[in-house]
Design a protein around this motif. Structure first.
Motif, PDB file in Angstrom:
ATOM      1  N   GLY A 151       0.037   3.108 -16.885  1.00 49.04           N
ATOM      2  CA  GLY A 151       0.443   4.506 -16.877  1.00 49.04           C
ATOM      3  C   GLY A 151       1.949   4.640 -16.998  1.00 49.04           C
ATOM      4  O   GLY A 151       2.466   5.310 -17.912  1.00 49.04           O
ATOM      5  N   VAL A 152       2.685   3.999 -16.113  1.00 49.17           N
ATOM      6  CA  VAL A 152       4.146   4.111 -16.154  1.00 49.17           C
ATOM      7  C   VAL A 152       4.694   3.429 -17.416  1.00 49.17           C
ATOM      8  O   VAL A 152       5.625   3.937 -18.057  1.00 49.17           O
ATOM      9  N   GLY A 153       4.102   2.301 -17.794  1.00 51.40           N
ATOM     10  CA  GLY A 153       4.579   1.572 -18.980  1.00 51.40           C
ATOM     11  C   GLY A 153       4.471   2.407 -20.248  1.00 51.40           C
ATOM     12  O   GLY A 153       5.415   2.453 -21.053  1.00 51.40           O
ATOM     13  N   THR A 170       5.545  -6.359 -22.217  1.00 50.57           N
ATOM     14  CA  THR A 170       4.538  -7.394 -21.993  1.00 50.57           C
ATOM     15  C   THR A 170       3.217  -6.733 -21.638  1.00 50.57           C
ATOM     16  O   THR A 170       3.188  -5.673 -21.022  1.00 50.57           O
ATOM     17  N   THR A 171       2.128  -7.387 -22.029  1.00 53.79           N
ATOM     18  CA  THR A 171       0.805  -6.979 -21.564  1.00 53.79           C
ATOM     19  C   THR A 171      -0.166  -8.118 -21.848  1.00 53.79           C
ATOM     20  O   THR A 171       0.268  -9.212 -22.237  1.00 53.79           O
ATOM     21  N   SER A 172      -1.486  -7.870 -21.658  1.00 52.94           N
ATOM     22  CA  SER A 172      -2.357  -9.048 -21.600  1.00 52.94           C
ATOM     23  C   SER A 172      -3.540  -9.078 -22.561  1.00 52.94           C
ATOM     24  O   SER A 172      -4.272 -10.067 -22.574  1.00 52.94           O
ATOM     25  N   THR A 173      -3.766  -8.019 -23.331  1.00 50.49           N
ATOM     26  CA  THR A 173      -4.912  -8.062 -24.264  1.00 50.49           C
ATOM     27  C   THR A 173      -4.494  -7.492 -25.618  1.00 50.49           C
ATOM     28  O   THR A 173      -3.552  -6.692 -25.691  1.00 50.49           O
ATOM     29  N   GLU A 175      -5.874  -5.149 -27.352  1.00 50.45           N
ATOM     30  CA  GLU A 175      -5.985  -3.677 -27.355  1.00 50.45           C
ATOM     31  C   GLU A 175      -4.754  -3.058 -26.685  1.00 50.45           C
ATOM     32  O   GLU A 175      -4.194  -2.079 -27.175  1.00 50.45           O
ATOM     33  N   LYS A 176      -4.351  -3.645 -25.567  1.00 45.28           N
ATOM     34  CA  LYS A 176      -3.178  -3.116 -24.864  1.00 45.28           C
ATOM     35  C   LYS A 176      -1.918  -3.346 -25.705  1.00 45.28           C
ATOM     36  O   LYS A 176      -1.028  -2.487 -25.765  1.00 45.28           O
ATOM     37  N   MET A 177      -1.846  -4.498 -26.375  1.00 46.83           N
ATOM     38  CA  MET A 177      -0.678  -4.783 -27.223  1.00 46.83           C
ATOM     39  C   MET A 177      -0.585  -3.758 -28.359  1.00 46.83           C
ATOM     40  O   MET A 177       0.497  -3.241 -28.661  1.00 46.83           O
ATOM     41  N   ASN A 190       2.232 -11.044 -25.323  1.00 46.97           N
ATOM     42  CA  ASN A 190       1.098 -11.304 -24.435  1.00 46.97           C
ATOM     43  C   ASN A 190       1.560 -12.354 -23.423  1.00 46.97           C
ATOM     44  O   ASN A 190       1.668 -13.535 -23.744  1.00 46.97           O
ATOM     45  N   TYR A 191       1.843 -11.904 -22.202  1.00 47.90           N
ATOM     46  CA  TYR A 191       2.461 -12.799 -21.210  1.00 47.90           C
ATOM     47  C   TYR A 191       1.496 -13.878 -20.733  1.00 47.90           C
ATOM     48  O   TYR A 191       1.909 -14.842 -20.096  1.00 47.90           O
ATOM     49  N   LYS A 192       0.204 -13.727 -21.070  1.00 53.35           N
ATOM     50  CA  LYS A 192      -0.754 -14.772 -20.682  1.00 53.35           C
ATOM     51  C   LYS A 192      -0.730 -15.918 -21.689  1.00 53.35           C
ATOM     52  O   LYS A 192      -1.183 -17.018 -21.394  1.00 53.35           O
ATOM     53  N   ALA A 263      11.154   3.814  -4.894  1.00 49.27           N
ATOM     54  CA  ALA A 263       9.917   4.196  -4.191  1.00 49.27           C
ATOM     55  C   ALA A 263       9.862   5.719  -4.197  1.00 49.27           C
ATOM     56  O   ALA A 263      10.464   6.382  -3.351  1.00 49.27           O
ATOM     57  N   MET A 264       9.197   6.263  -5.195  1.00 49.03           N
ATOM     58  CA  MET A 264       9.196   7.725  -5.392  1.00 49.03           C
ATOM     59  C   MET A 264       8.607   8.468  -4.202  1.00 49.03           C
ATOM     60  O   MET A 264       9.139   9.481  -3.757  1.00 49.03           O
ATOM     61  N   ARG A 265       7.491   7.963  -3.686  1.00 49.60           N
ATOM     62  CA  ARG A 265       6.733   8.744  -2.712  1.00 49.60           C
ATOM     63  C   ARG A 265       7.522   8.998  -1.423  1.00 49.60           C
ATOM     64  O   ARG A 265       7.416  10.057  -0.829  1.00 49.60           O
TER      65      ARG A 265
HETATM   66  N1  LIG Z   1       8.032   2.732  -7.166  1.00 48.72           N
HETATM   67  C1  LIG Z   1       7.374   3.827  -7.446  1.00 48.72           C
HETATM   68  O1  LIG Z   1       7.757   4.908  -7.009  1.00 48.72           O
HETATM   69  C2  LIG Z   1       6.148   3.743  -8.288  1.00 48.72           C
HETATM   70  C3  LIG Z   1       5.629   4.893  -8.907  1.00 48.72           C
HETATM   71  C4  LIG Z   1       4.511   4.763  -9.734  1.00 48.72           C
HETATM   72  C5  LIG Z   1       3.926   3.513  -9.903  1.00 48.72           C
HETATM   73  N2  LIG Z   1       4.433   2.442  -9.249  1.00 48.72           N
HETATM   74  C6  LIG Z   1       3.848   1.109  -9.402  1.00 48.72           C
HETATM   75  O2  LIG Z   1       4.086   0.691 -10.723  1.00 48.72           O
HETATM   76  C7  LIG Z   1       3.044  -0.156 -11.149  1.00 48.72           C
HETATM   77  C8  LIG Z   1       2.466   0.396 -12.426  1.00 48.72           C
HETATM   78  O3  LIG Z   1       1.844   1.632 -12.100  1.00 48.72           O
HETATM   79  P1  LIG Z   1       0.788   2.269 -13.073  1.00 48.72           P
HETATM   80  O4  LIG Z   1       0.200   3.460 -12.460  1.00 48.72           O
HETATM   81  O5  LIG Z   1       1.428   2.413 -14.385  1.00 48.72           O
HETATM   82  O6  LIG Z   1      -0.289   1.087 -13.105  1.00 48.72           O
HETATM   83  P2  LIG Z   1      -1.613   0.896 -13.939  1.00 48.72           P
HETATM   84  O7  LIG Z   1      -1.763   1.918 -14.983  1.00 48.72           O
HETATM   85  O8  LIG Z   1      -2.695   0.702 -12.964  1.00 48.72           O
HETATM   86  O9  LIG Z   1      -1.357  -0.500 -14.681  1.00 48.72           O
HETATM   87  C9  LIG Z   1      -0.987  -1.652 -14.016  1.00 48.72           C
HETATM   88  C10 LIG Z   1      -1.059  -2.827 -14.988  1.00 48.72           C
HETATM   89  O10 LIG Z   1      -0.163  -3.828 -14.544  1.00 48.72           O
HETATM   90  C11 LIG Z   1      -0.607  -5.084 -15.025  1.00 48.72           C
HETATM   91  N3  LIG Z   1      -0.635  -6.031 -13.912  1.00 48.72           N
HETATM   92  C12 LIG Z   1      -1.378  -5.973 -12.800  1.00 48.72           C
HETATM   93  N4  LIG Z   1      -1.091  -7.010 -12.005  1.00 48.72           N
HETATM   94  C13 LIG Z   1      -0.160  -7.740 -12.640  1.00 48.72           C
HETATM   95  C14 LIG Z   1       0.552  -8.920 -12.323  1.00 48.72           C
HETATM   96  N5  LIG Z   1       0.365  -9.576 -11.178  1.00 48.72           N
HETATM   97  N6  LIG Z   1       1.428  -9.388 -13.206  1.00 48.72           N
HETATM   98  C15 LIG Z   1       1.657  -8.736 -14.354  1.00 48.72           C
HETATM   99  N7  LIG Z   1       1.028  -7.594 -14.719  1.00 48.72           N
HETATM  100  C16 LIG Z   1       0.131  -7.105 -13.848  1.00 48.72           C
HETATM  101  C17 LIG Z   1      -2.021  -4.872 -15.591  1.00 48.72           C
HETATM  102  O11 LIG Z   1      -1.894  -4.767 -16.998  1.00 48.72           O
HETATM  103  P3  LIG Z   1      -1.792  -6.058 -17.956  1.00 48.72           P
HETATM  104  O12 LIG Z   1      -3.144  -6.193 -18.555  1.00 48.72           O
HETATM  105  O13 LIG Z   1      -0.724  -5.690 -18.899  1.00 48.72           O
HETATM  106  O14 LIG Z   1      -1.457  -7.230 -17.095  1.00 48.72           O
HETATM  107  C18 LIG Z   1      -2.392  -3.510 -15.036  1.00 48.72           C
HETATM  108  O15 LIG Z   1      -3.338  -2.844 -15.833  1.00 48.72           O
HETATM  109  C19 LIG Z   1       2.022  -0.201 -10.014  1.00 48.72           C
HETATM  110  O16 LIG Z   1       2.226  -1.357  -9.254  1.00 48.72           O
HETATM  111  C20 LIG Z   1       2.342   1.038  -9.217  1.00 48.72           C
HETATM  112  O17 LIG Z   1       1.989   0.917  -7.857  1.00 48.72           O
HETATM  113  C21 LIG Z   1       5.539   2.528  -8.458  1.00 48.72           C
END
Ligand SMILES: NC(=O)c1ccc[n+]([C@@H]2O[C@H](COP(=O)([O-])OP(=O)(O)OC[C@H]3O[C@@H](n4cnc5c(N)ncnc54)[C@H](OP(=O)(O)O)[C@@H]3O)[C@@H](O)[C@H]2O)c1
Length: 326
Positions: A151-153, A170-173, A175-177, A190-192, A263-265
Motif C-alpha cells: 500500500g505505502v510502496g 524491491t518486491t518478490s513476485t 506480478e508485483k514487479m 526481485n529481492y528473493k 510513526a504516524m499513529r
Molecule cells: N510508520 C508508519 O507510520 C507507518 C504507516 C503505514 C504503514 N507502515 C508500515 O509500513 C509497512 C508497509 O505498509 P503497507 O500497508 O504498505 O503494507 P502491505 O500493503 O501489507 O505490504 C507489505 C509488503 O511488505 C513486504 N514484506 C513483508 N515482510 C517483509 C520482509 N520481512 N522483508 C521484506 N519485505 C517484506 C511484502 O511484499 P513483498 O512481496 O514485496 O515482499 C508485503 O506484501 C508495514 O510494515 C506497515 O506497518 C508504517
C-alpha cells in the motif's frame, strides 16, 4: 451500530461482527457513516495484541475511512451533513459509524468512489511524510522504495515520480514487479532472487541513492548505510526485518547520513492535522486530475473481514485491501 470487535487477541478468527453503541462527536469531531475502510498492517498487529491504540482512542480497529457526514460537533465549520469525506482516524474505522477530527477530514474529489477514497489516506500521507518531510527528496534525486507493491510502496512510487526521481524498488513476485514498473519505478528488483544493494550499486556506478524508504529495518540496515550517498537520508517506516542491529557508526558520521523514524499513529493530533493540510494543498488536486491513483488490490464485504486480514498476512496484496460497509 455494527462493528468488528475482538474478544481476545489472536489470529483472524477473533474478528467478530458485534452491535455496539454509535459514537457521539466531540466539539471538533465529525460523525461519518462509513461506506468503506482500508486495511493496514497496524490492524493485524493490534489484533495480535502487539500494537495498542493510542491513549483515548477507541479499541475498534481501523485507521482510514471514506463515507458520508451524518452529524457534527458544535465547533465544526466548513462541512455539511451529507458531504462525502475521507481521512485518517486514530482508530474505529471497522464500524458503520466512525468519528474523525474535523482538521483530518478531507472532501472526496468527485471522480473517486468510496472504495478508492478509503484506500488513500494511510498510504499516501505516510508516503508524503517518509519521502518529503523526513527524506527531503529533491527533484531528480534517486530513491530506493522497498515493498514496491505494498500500500505505502505503490503510493510512494507515484509521489516520487511526480518529482522526477530515479526510483529503485524491491518486491518478490513477477506480478508485483509488473505493477511497480507500471506505476513508474525505473528499476524493480526481485529481492528473493537478486542482492538489491549490489544491483543498485552496479547500476549507479557505486554512487547509490539519496533517499531510502525502509520498511525492513535491522536486516537491511548495514546494506542501506552502504547504499546511501553522502548526505543521504533514510526514512525508517517499519521494522518488518527486525529492530536490533550491531553497526559501526563511522559510516553515518563520515557520509553525514540522516536516519529518521516515522510513526504516524502516535504523532500528536496537531502534527497529523498539519500533514493532512499539506496533503490537501499539494497532493489531493492530483487525484482529481487523475495523476495519482490509489492502487486497490481487492474489495471485501464487511462480513468477509477475516479473509481480508488473511490476504494481507500472507503478503498477497498488490496495493490496498478495502472493505465495503453496506
Ligand atoms: N510508520 C508508519 O507510520 C507507518 C504507516 C503505514 C504503514 N507502515 C508500515 O509500513 C509497512 C508497509 O505498509 P503497507 O500497508 O504498505 O503494507 P502491505 O500493503 O501489507 O505490504 C507489505 C509488503 O511488505 C513486504 N514484506 C513483508 N515482510 C517483509 C520482509 N520481512 N522483508 C521484506 N519485505 C517484506 C511484502 O511484499 P513483498 O512481496 O514485496 O515482499 C508485503 O506484501 C508495514 O510494515 C506497515 O506497518 C508504517
Amino acid at each position: 451500530m455494527r462493528a468488528i470487535t475482538l474478544n481476545h487477541y489472536g489470529n483472524a478468527d477473533v474478528l467478530t461482527l458485534s452491535d455496539i453503541p454509535q459514537p457521539i462527536p466531540g466539539p471538533q469531531q465529525i460523525l461519518v457513516q462509513v461506506k468503506a475502510f482500508a486495511l493496514n498492517r497496524a490492524d493485524i498487529l493490534q489484533r495480535l495484541g502487539k500494537y495498542p491504540p493510542p491513549p483515548g482512542e477507541s479499541d475498534i480497529l481501523g485507521l482510514e475511512i471514506a463515507g458520508v457526514i451524518v452529524a457534527m460537533g458544535m465547533d465544526v465549520t466548513g462541512f455539511g451533513v451529507g458531504e462525502h469525506v475521507f481521512g485518517l482516524v486514530g482508530s474505529g474505522a471497522y464500524a458503520e459509524y466512525c468519528l474523525i477530527d474535523q482538521a483530518m477530514t478531507m472532501v472526496m474529489p468527485e471522480n473517486l468512489s468510496f472504495t478508492e477514497a478509503a484506500a488513500i489516506p494511510e498510504a499516501f500521507l505516510t508516503a508524503q511524510e517518509a519521502i518529503f518531510s523526513l527524506g527531503q527528496l529533491q527533484k531528480k534525486e534517486s530513491i530506493l522504495i522497498h515493498a514496491g507493491a505494498s500500500g505505502v510502496g505503490t503510493a510512494a512510487i507515484q509521489m516520487a515520480k511526480q518529482c522526477q526521481a530515479t526510483i529503485f524498488t524491491t518486491t518478490s513476485t513477477p506480478e508485483k514487479m509488473a505493477k511497480a514498473k507500471e506505476l513508474g519505478a525505473n528499476t524493480v528488483i526481485n529481492y528473493k532472487e537478486q542482492d538489491f544493494a549490489a544491483t543498485i550499486l552496479a547500476l549507479t556506478e557505486n554512487h547509490g541513492v539519496n533517499v531510502i524508504i525502509d520498511f525492513i529495518g535491522a536486516s537491511y540496515f548495514s546494506q542501506h548505510l552502504q547504499l546511501l550517498q553522502n548526505d543521504g537520508r533514510l526514512s525508517l517506516v517499519a521494522l518488518m526485518g527486525g529492530s536490533k542491529t550491531d553497526i559501526d557508526l563511522r559510516i553515518v558520521h563520515t557520509k553525514r547520513l540522516q536516519i529518521k523514524g516515522l510513526a504516524m499513529r502516535s504523532k500528536p493530533l496537531t502534527e497529523k492535522r498539519k500533514i493532512t493540510k499539506q496533503f490537501i494543498t499539494k497532493w489531493l488536486p492530483l487525484f482529481a486530475k487523475g495523476k495519482l491513483k490509489p492502487v486497490i488490490d481487492s474489495v471485501f464485504f464487511f462480513h468477509e473481514v477475516k479473509a481480508a486480514h488473511q490476504r494481507m498476512e500472507n503478503n498477497l496484496n498488490i496495493g490496498k485491501i478495502v472493505v465495503r460497509v453496506d
